[in-house]
Enzyme design. Sequence first.
Site, mmCIF file in Angstrom:
data_model
loop_
_atom_site.group_PDB
_atom_site.id
_atom_site.type_symbol
_atom_site.label_atom_id
_atom_site.label_comp_id
_atom_site.label_asym_id
_atom_site.label_seq_id
_atom_site.Cartn_x
_atom_site.Cartn_y
_atom_site.Cartn_z
ATOM 1 N N ASP A 1 0.947 -1.426 0.209
ATOM 2 C CA ASP A 1 -0.141 -0.166 0.338
ATOM 3 C C ASP A 1 0.825 1.130 -0.012
ATOM 4 O O ASP A 1 1.336 1.292 -0.752
ATOM 5 C CB ASP A 1 -1.283 -0.276 1.023
ATOM 6 C CG ASP A 1 -1.843 1.307 1.021
ATOM 7 O OD1 ASP A 1 -3.534 0.905 0.539
ATOM 8 O OD2 ASP A 1 -1.615 2.019 1.955
ATOM 9 N N TYR B 1 -1.965 11.449 2.041
ATOM 10 C CA TYR B 1 -3.184 11.893 1.028
ATOM 11 C C TYR B 1 -2.985 12.874 0.075
ATOM 12 O O TYR B 1 -3.336 13.593 -0.893
ATOM 13 C CB TYR B 1 -4.048 11.132 1.293
ATOM 14 C CG TYR B 1 -4.564 9.966 1.335
ATOM 15 C CD1 TYR B 1 -4.845 8.895 0.096
ATOM 16 C CD2 TYR B 1 -4.179 8.731 2.380
ATOM 17 C CE1 TYR B 1 -4.593 7.512 0.179
ATOM 18 C CE2 TYR B 1 -4.488 7.484 2.793
ATOM 19 C CZ TYR B 1 -4.487 7.520 1.904
ATOM 20 O OH TYR B 1 -5.082 5.574 1.809
ATOM 21 N N HIS C 1 -6.827 -5.786 -1.101
ATOM 22 C CA HIS C 1 -5.972 -5.242 -0.923
ATOM 23 C C HIS C 1 -5.324 -6.366 0.589
ATOM 24 O O HIS C 1 -4.536 -5.354 0.759
ATOM 25 C CB HIS C 1 -6.340 -4.066 -0.482
ATOM 26 C CG HIS C 1 -5.573 -3.009 -0.217
ATOM 27 N ND1 HIS C 1 -5.198 -2.802 -1.184
ATOM 28 C CD2 HIS C 1 -5.290 -2.287 0.726
ATOM 29 C CE1 HIS C 1 -3.904 -1.735 -0.881
ATOM 30 N NE2 HIS C 1 -4.403 -1.066 0.465
#
Length: 298
Positions: free
Chosen positions: A105, A211, A278
């Site tokens: 990730d 982010y 994921h």
Amino acid sequence: MTVTIKANQFATVDNGTRLHYASAGQQGQPLILFVHGFPEFWYEWAAQLPEFGRDYFAVAPDLRGFNLSDMPADLSAYKAKHIVDDLRLLIQHLGYQKAIVVAHDWGGAVCWNMAIALPAMIEKLIIINSPHPYLFMQALANDPAQKAASEYMNWLRKPDSEVALAKDDFALMDGFFNGMGQAPAIWFDDATRAQYHDCWRKGLSGGVNYYRASPLHPPTAENQGPLQLHLNPDDFKVNVPTRIIWGENDKALPKTLLDGIEDFVADVRVERIAEGSHWIIHEQPERINQLIRRFLTE
């Protein structure tokens, strides 16, 4: 041979960042570095550290902004170059010139960049469900399905997203793991949930700042994101032996992100797990360990 995890270790690296890490095995054995993603911390690798601590010095840091590591207030501190620098300096602080790197990730995003910028420091790179940055940029800019799948990134970029994430005892955070629209995750049991809640109580701003600091997100009217980037694909070549494990049932990062990977990585092999999400590291830890072992002996 039983190998125990040593947690609560700290390193203040030469850029001044204080990083927490857990380890297994003896310092002096070859270094294998495990790098977590969002919204995780070193504990993501709890099934890997004892296994690889048998014949490596296995180290799993908390990245800056997570759990017990420093959480800078400045948004610019979360740009990839600073996270790469943390890992570079941690490797050196531990007494090594290079490491085998396993990453998932956001950890994978950082370590793709590290492999591009500092190939001499990575002996082998193992990536788990984390797209190559140029391919991800192209998909965010041009693929409507990827834009839709990644819309959560724009939500996380909003002010006070961390407040919403913490609401109702981290209900949304639990939802990331516990189903994401699928059946509840067996691995996310009460004991594991308690570990993650303890981490998240220390603060969520650092994690969402990854982010906010990144140009890679779906374009919006206010922020064009990848549409503003004019990058040369030749600058994104990876000259490190690379193996990729991909859970193909990943709702946010579909398997199409692997299309074209051979154009960027000369020595690459992909292991696809059709039923894996994921969170394949948690779902099938023994299989992940076996695959890592196999890659290390190739």
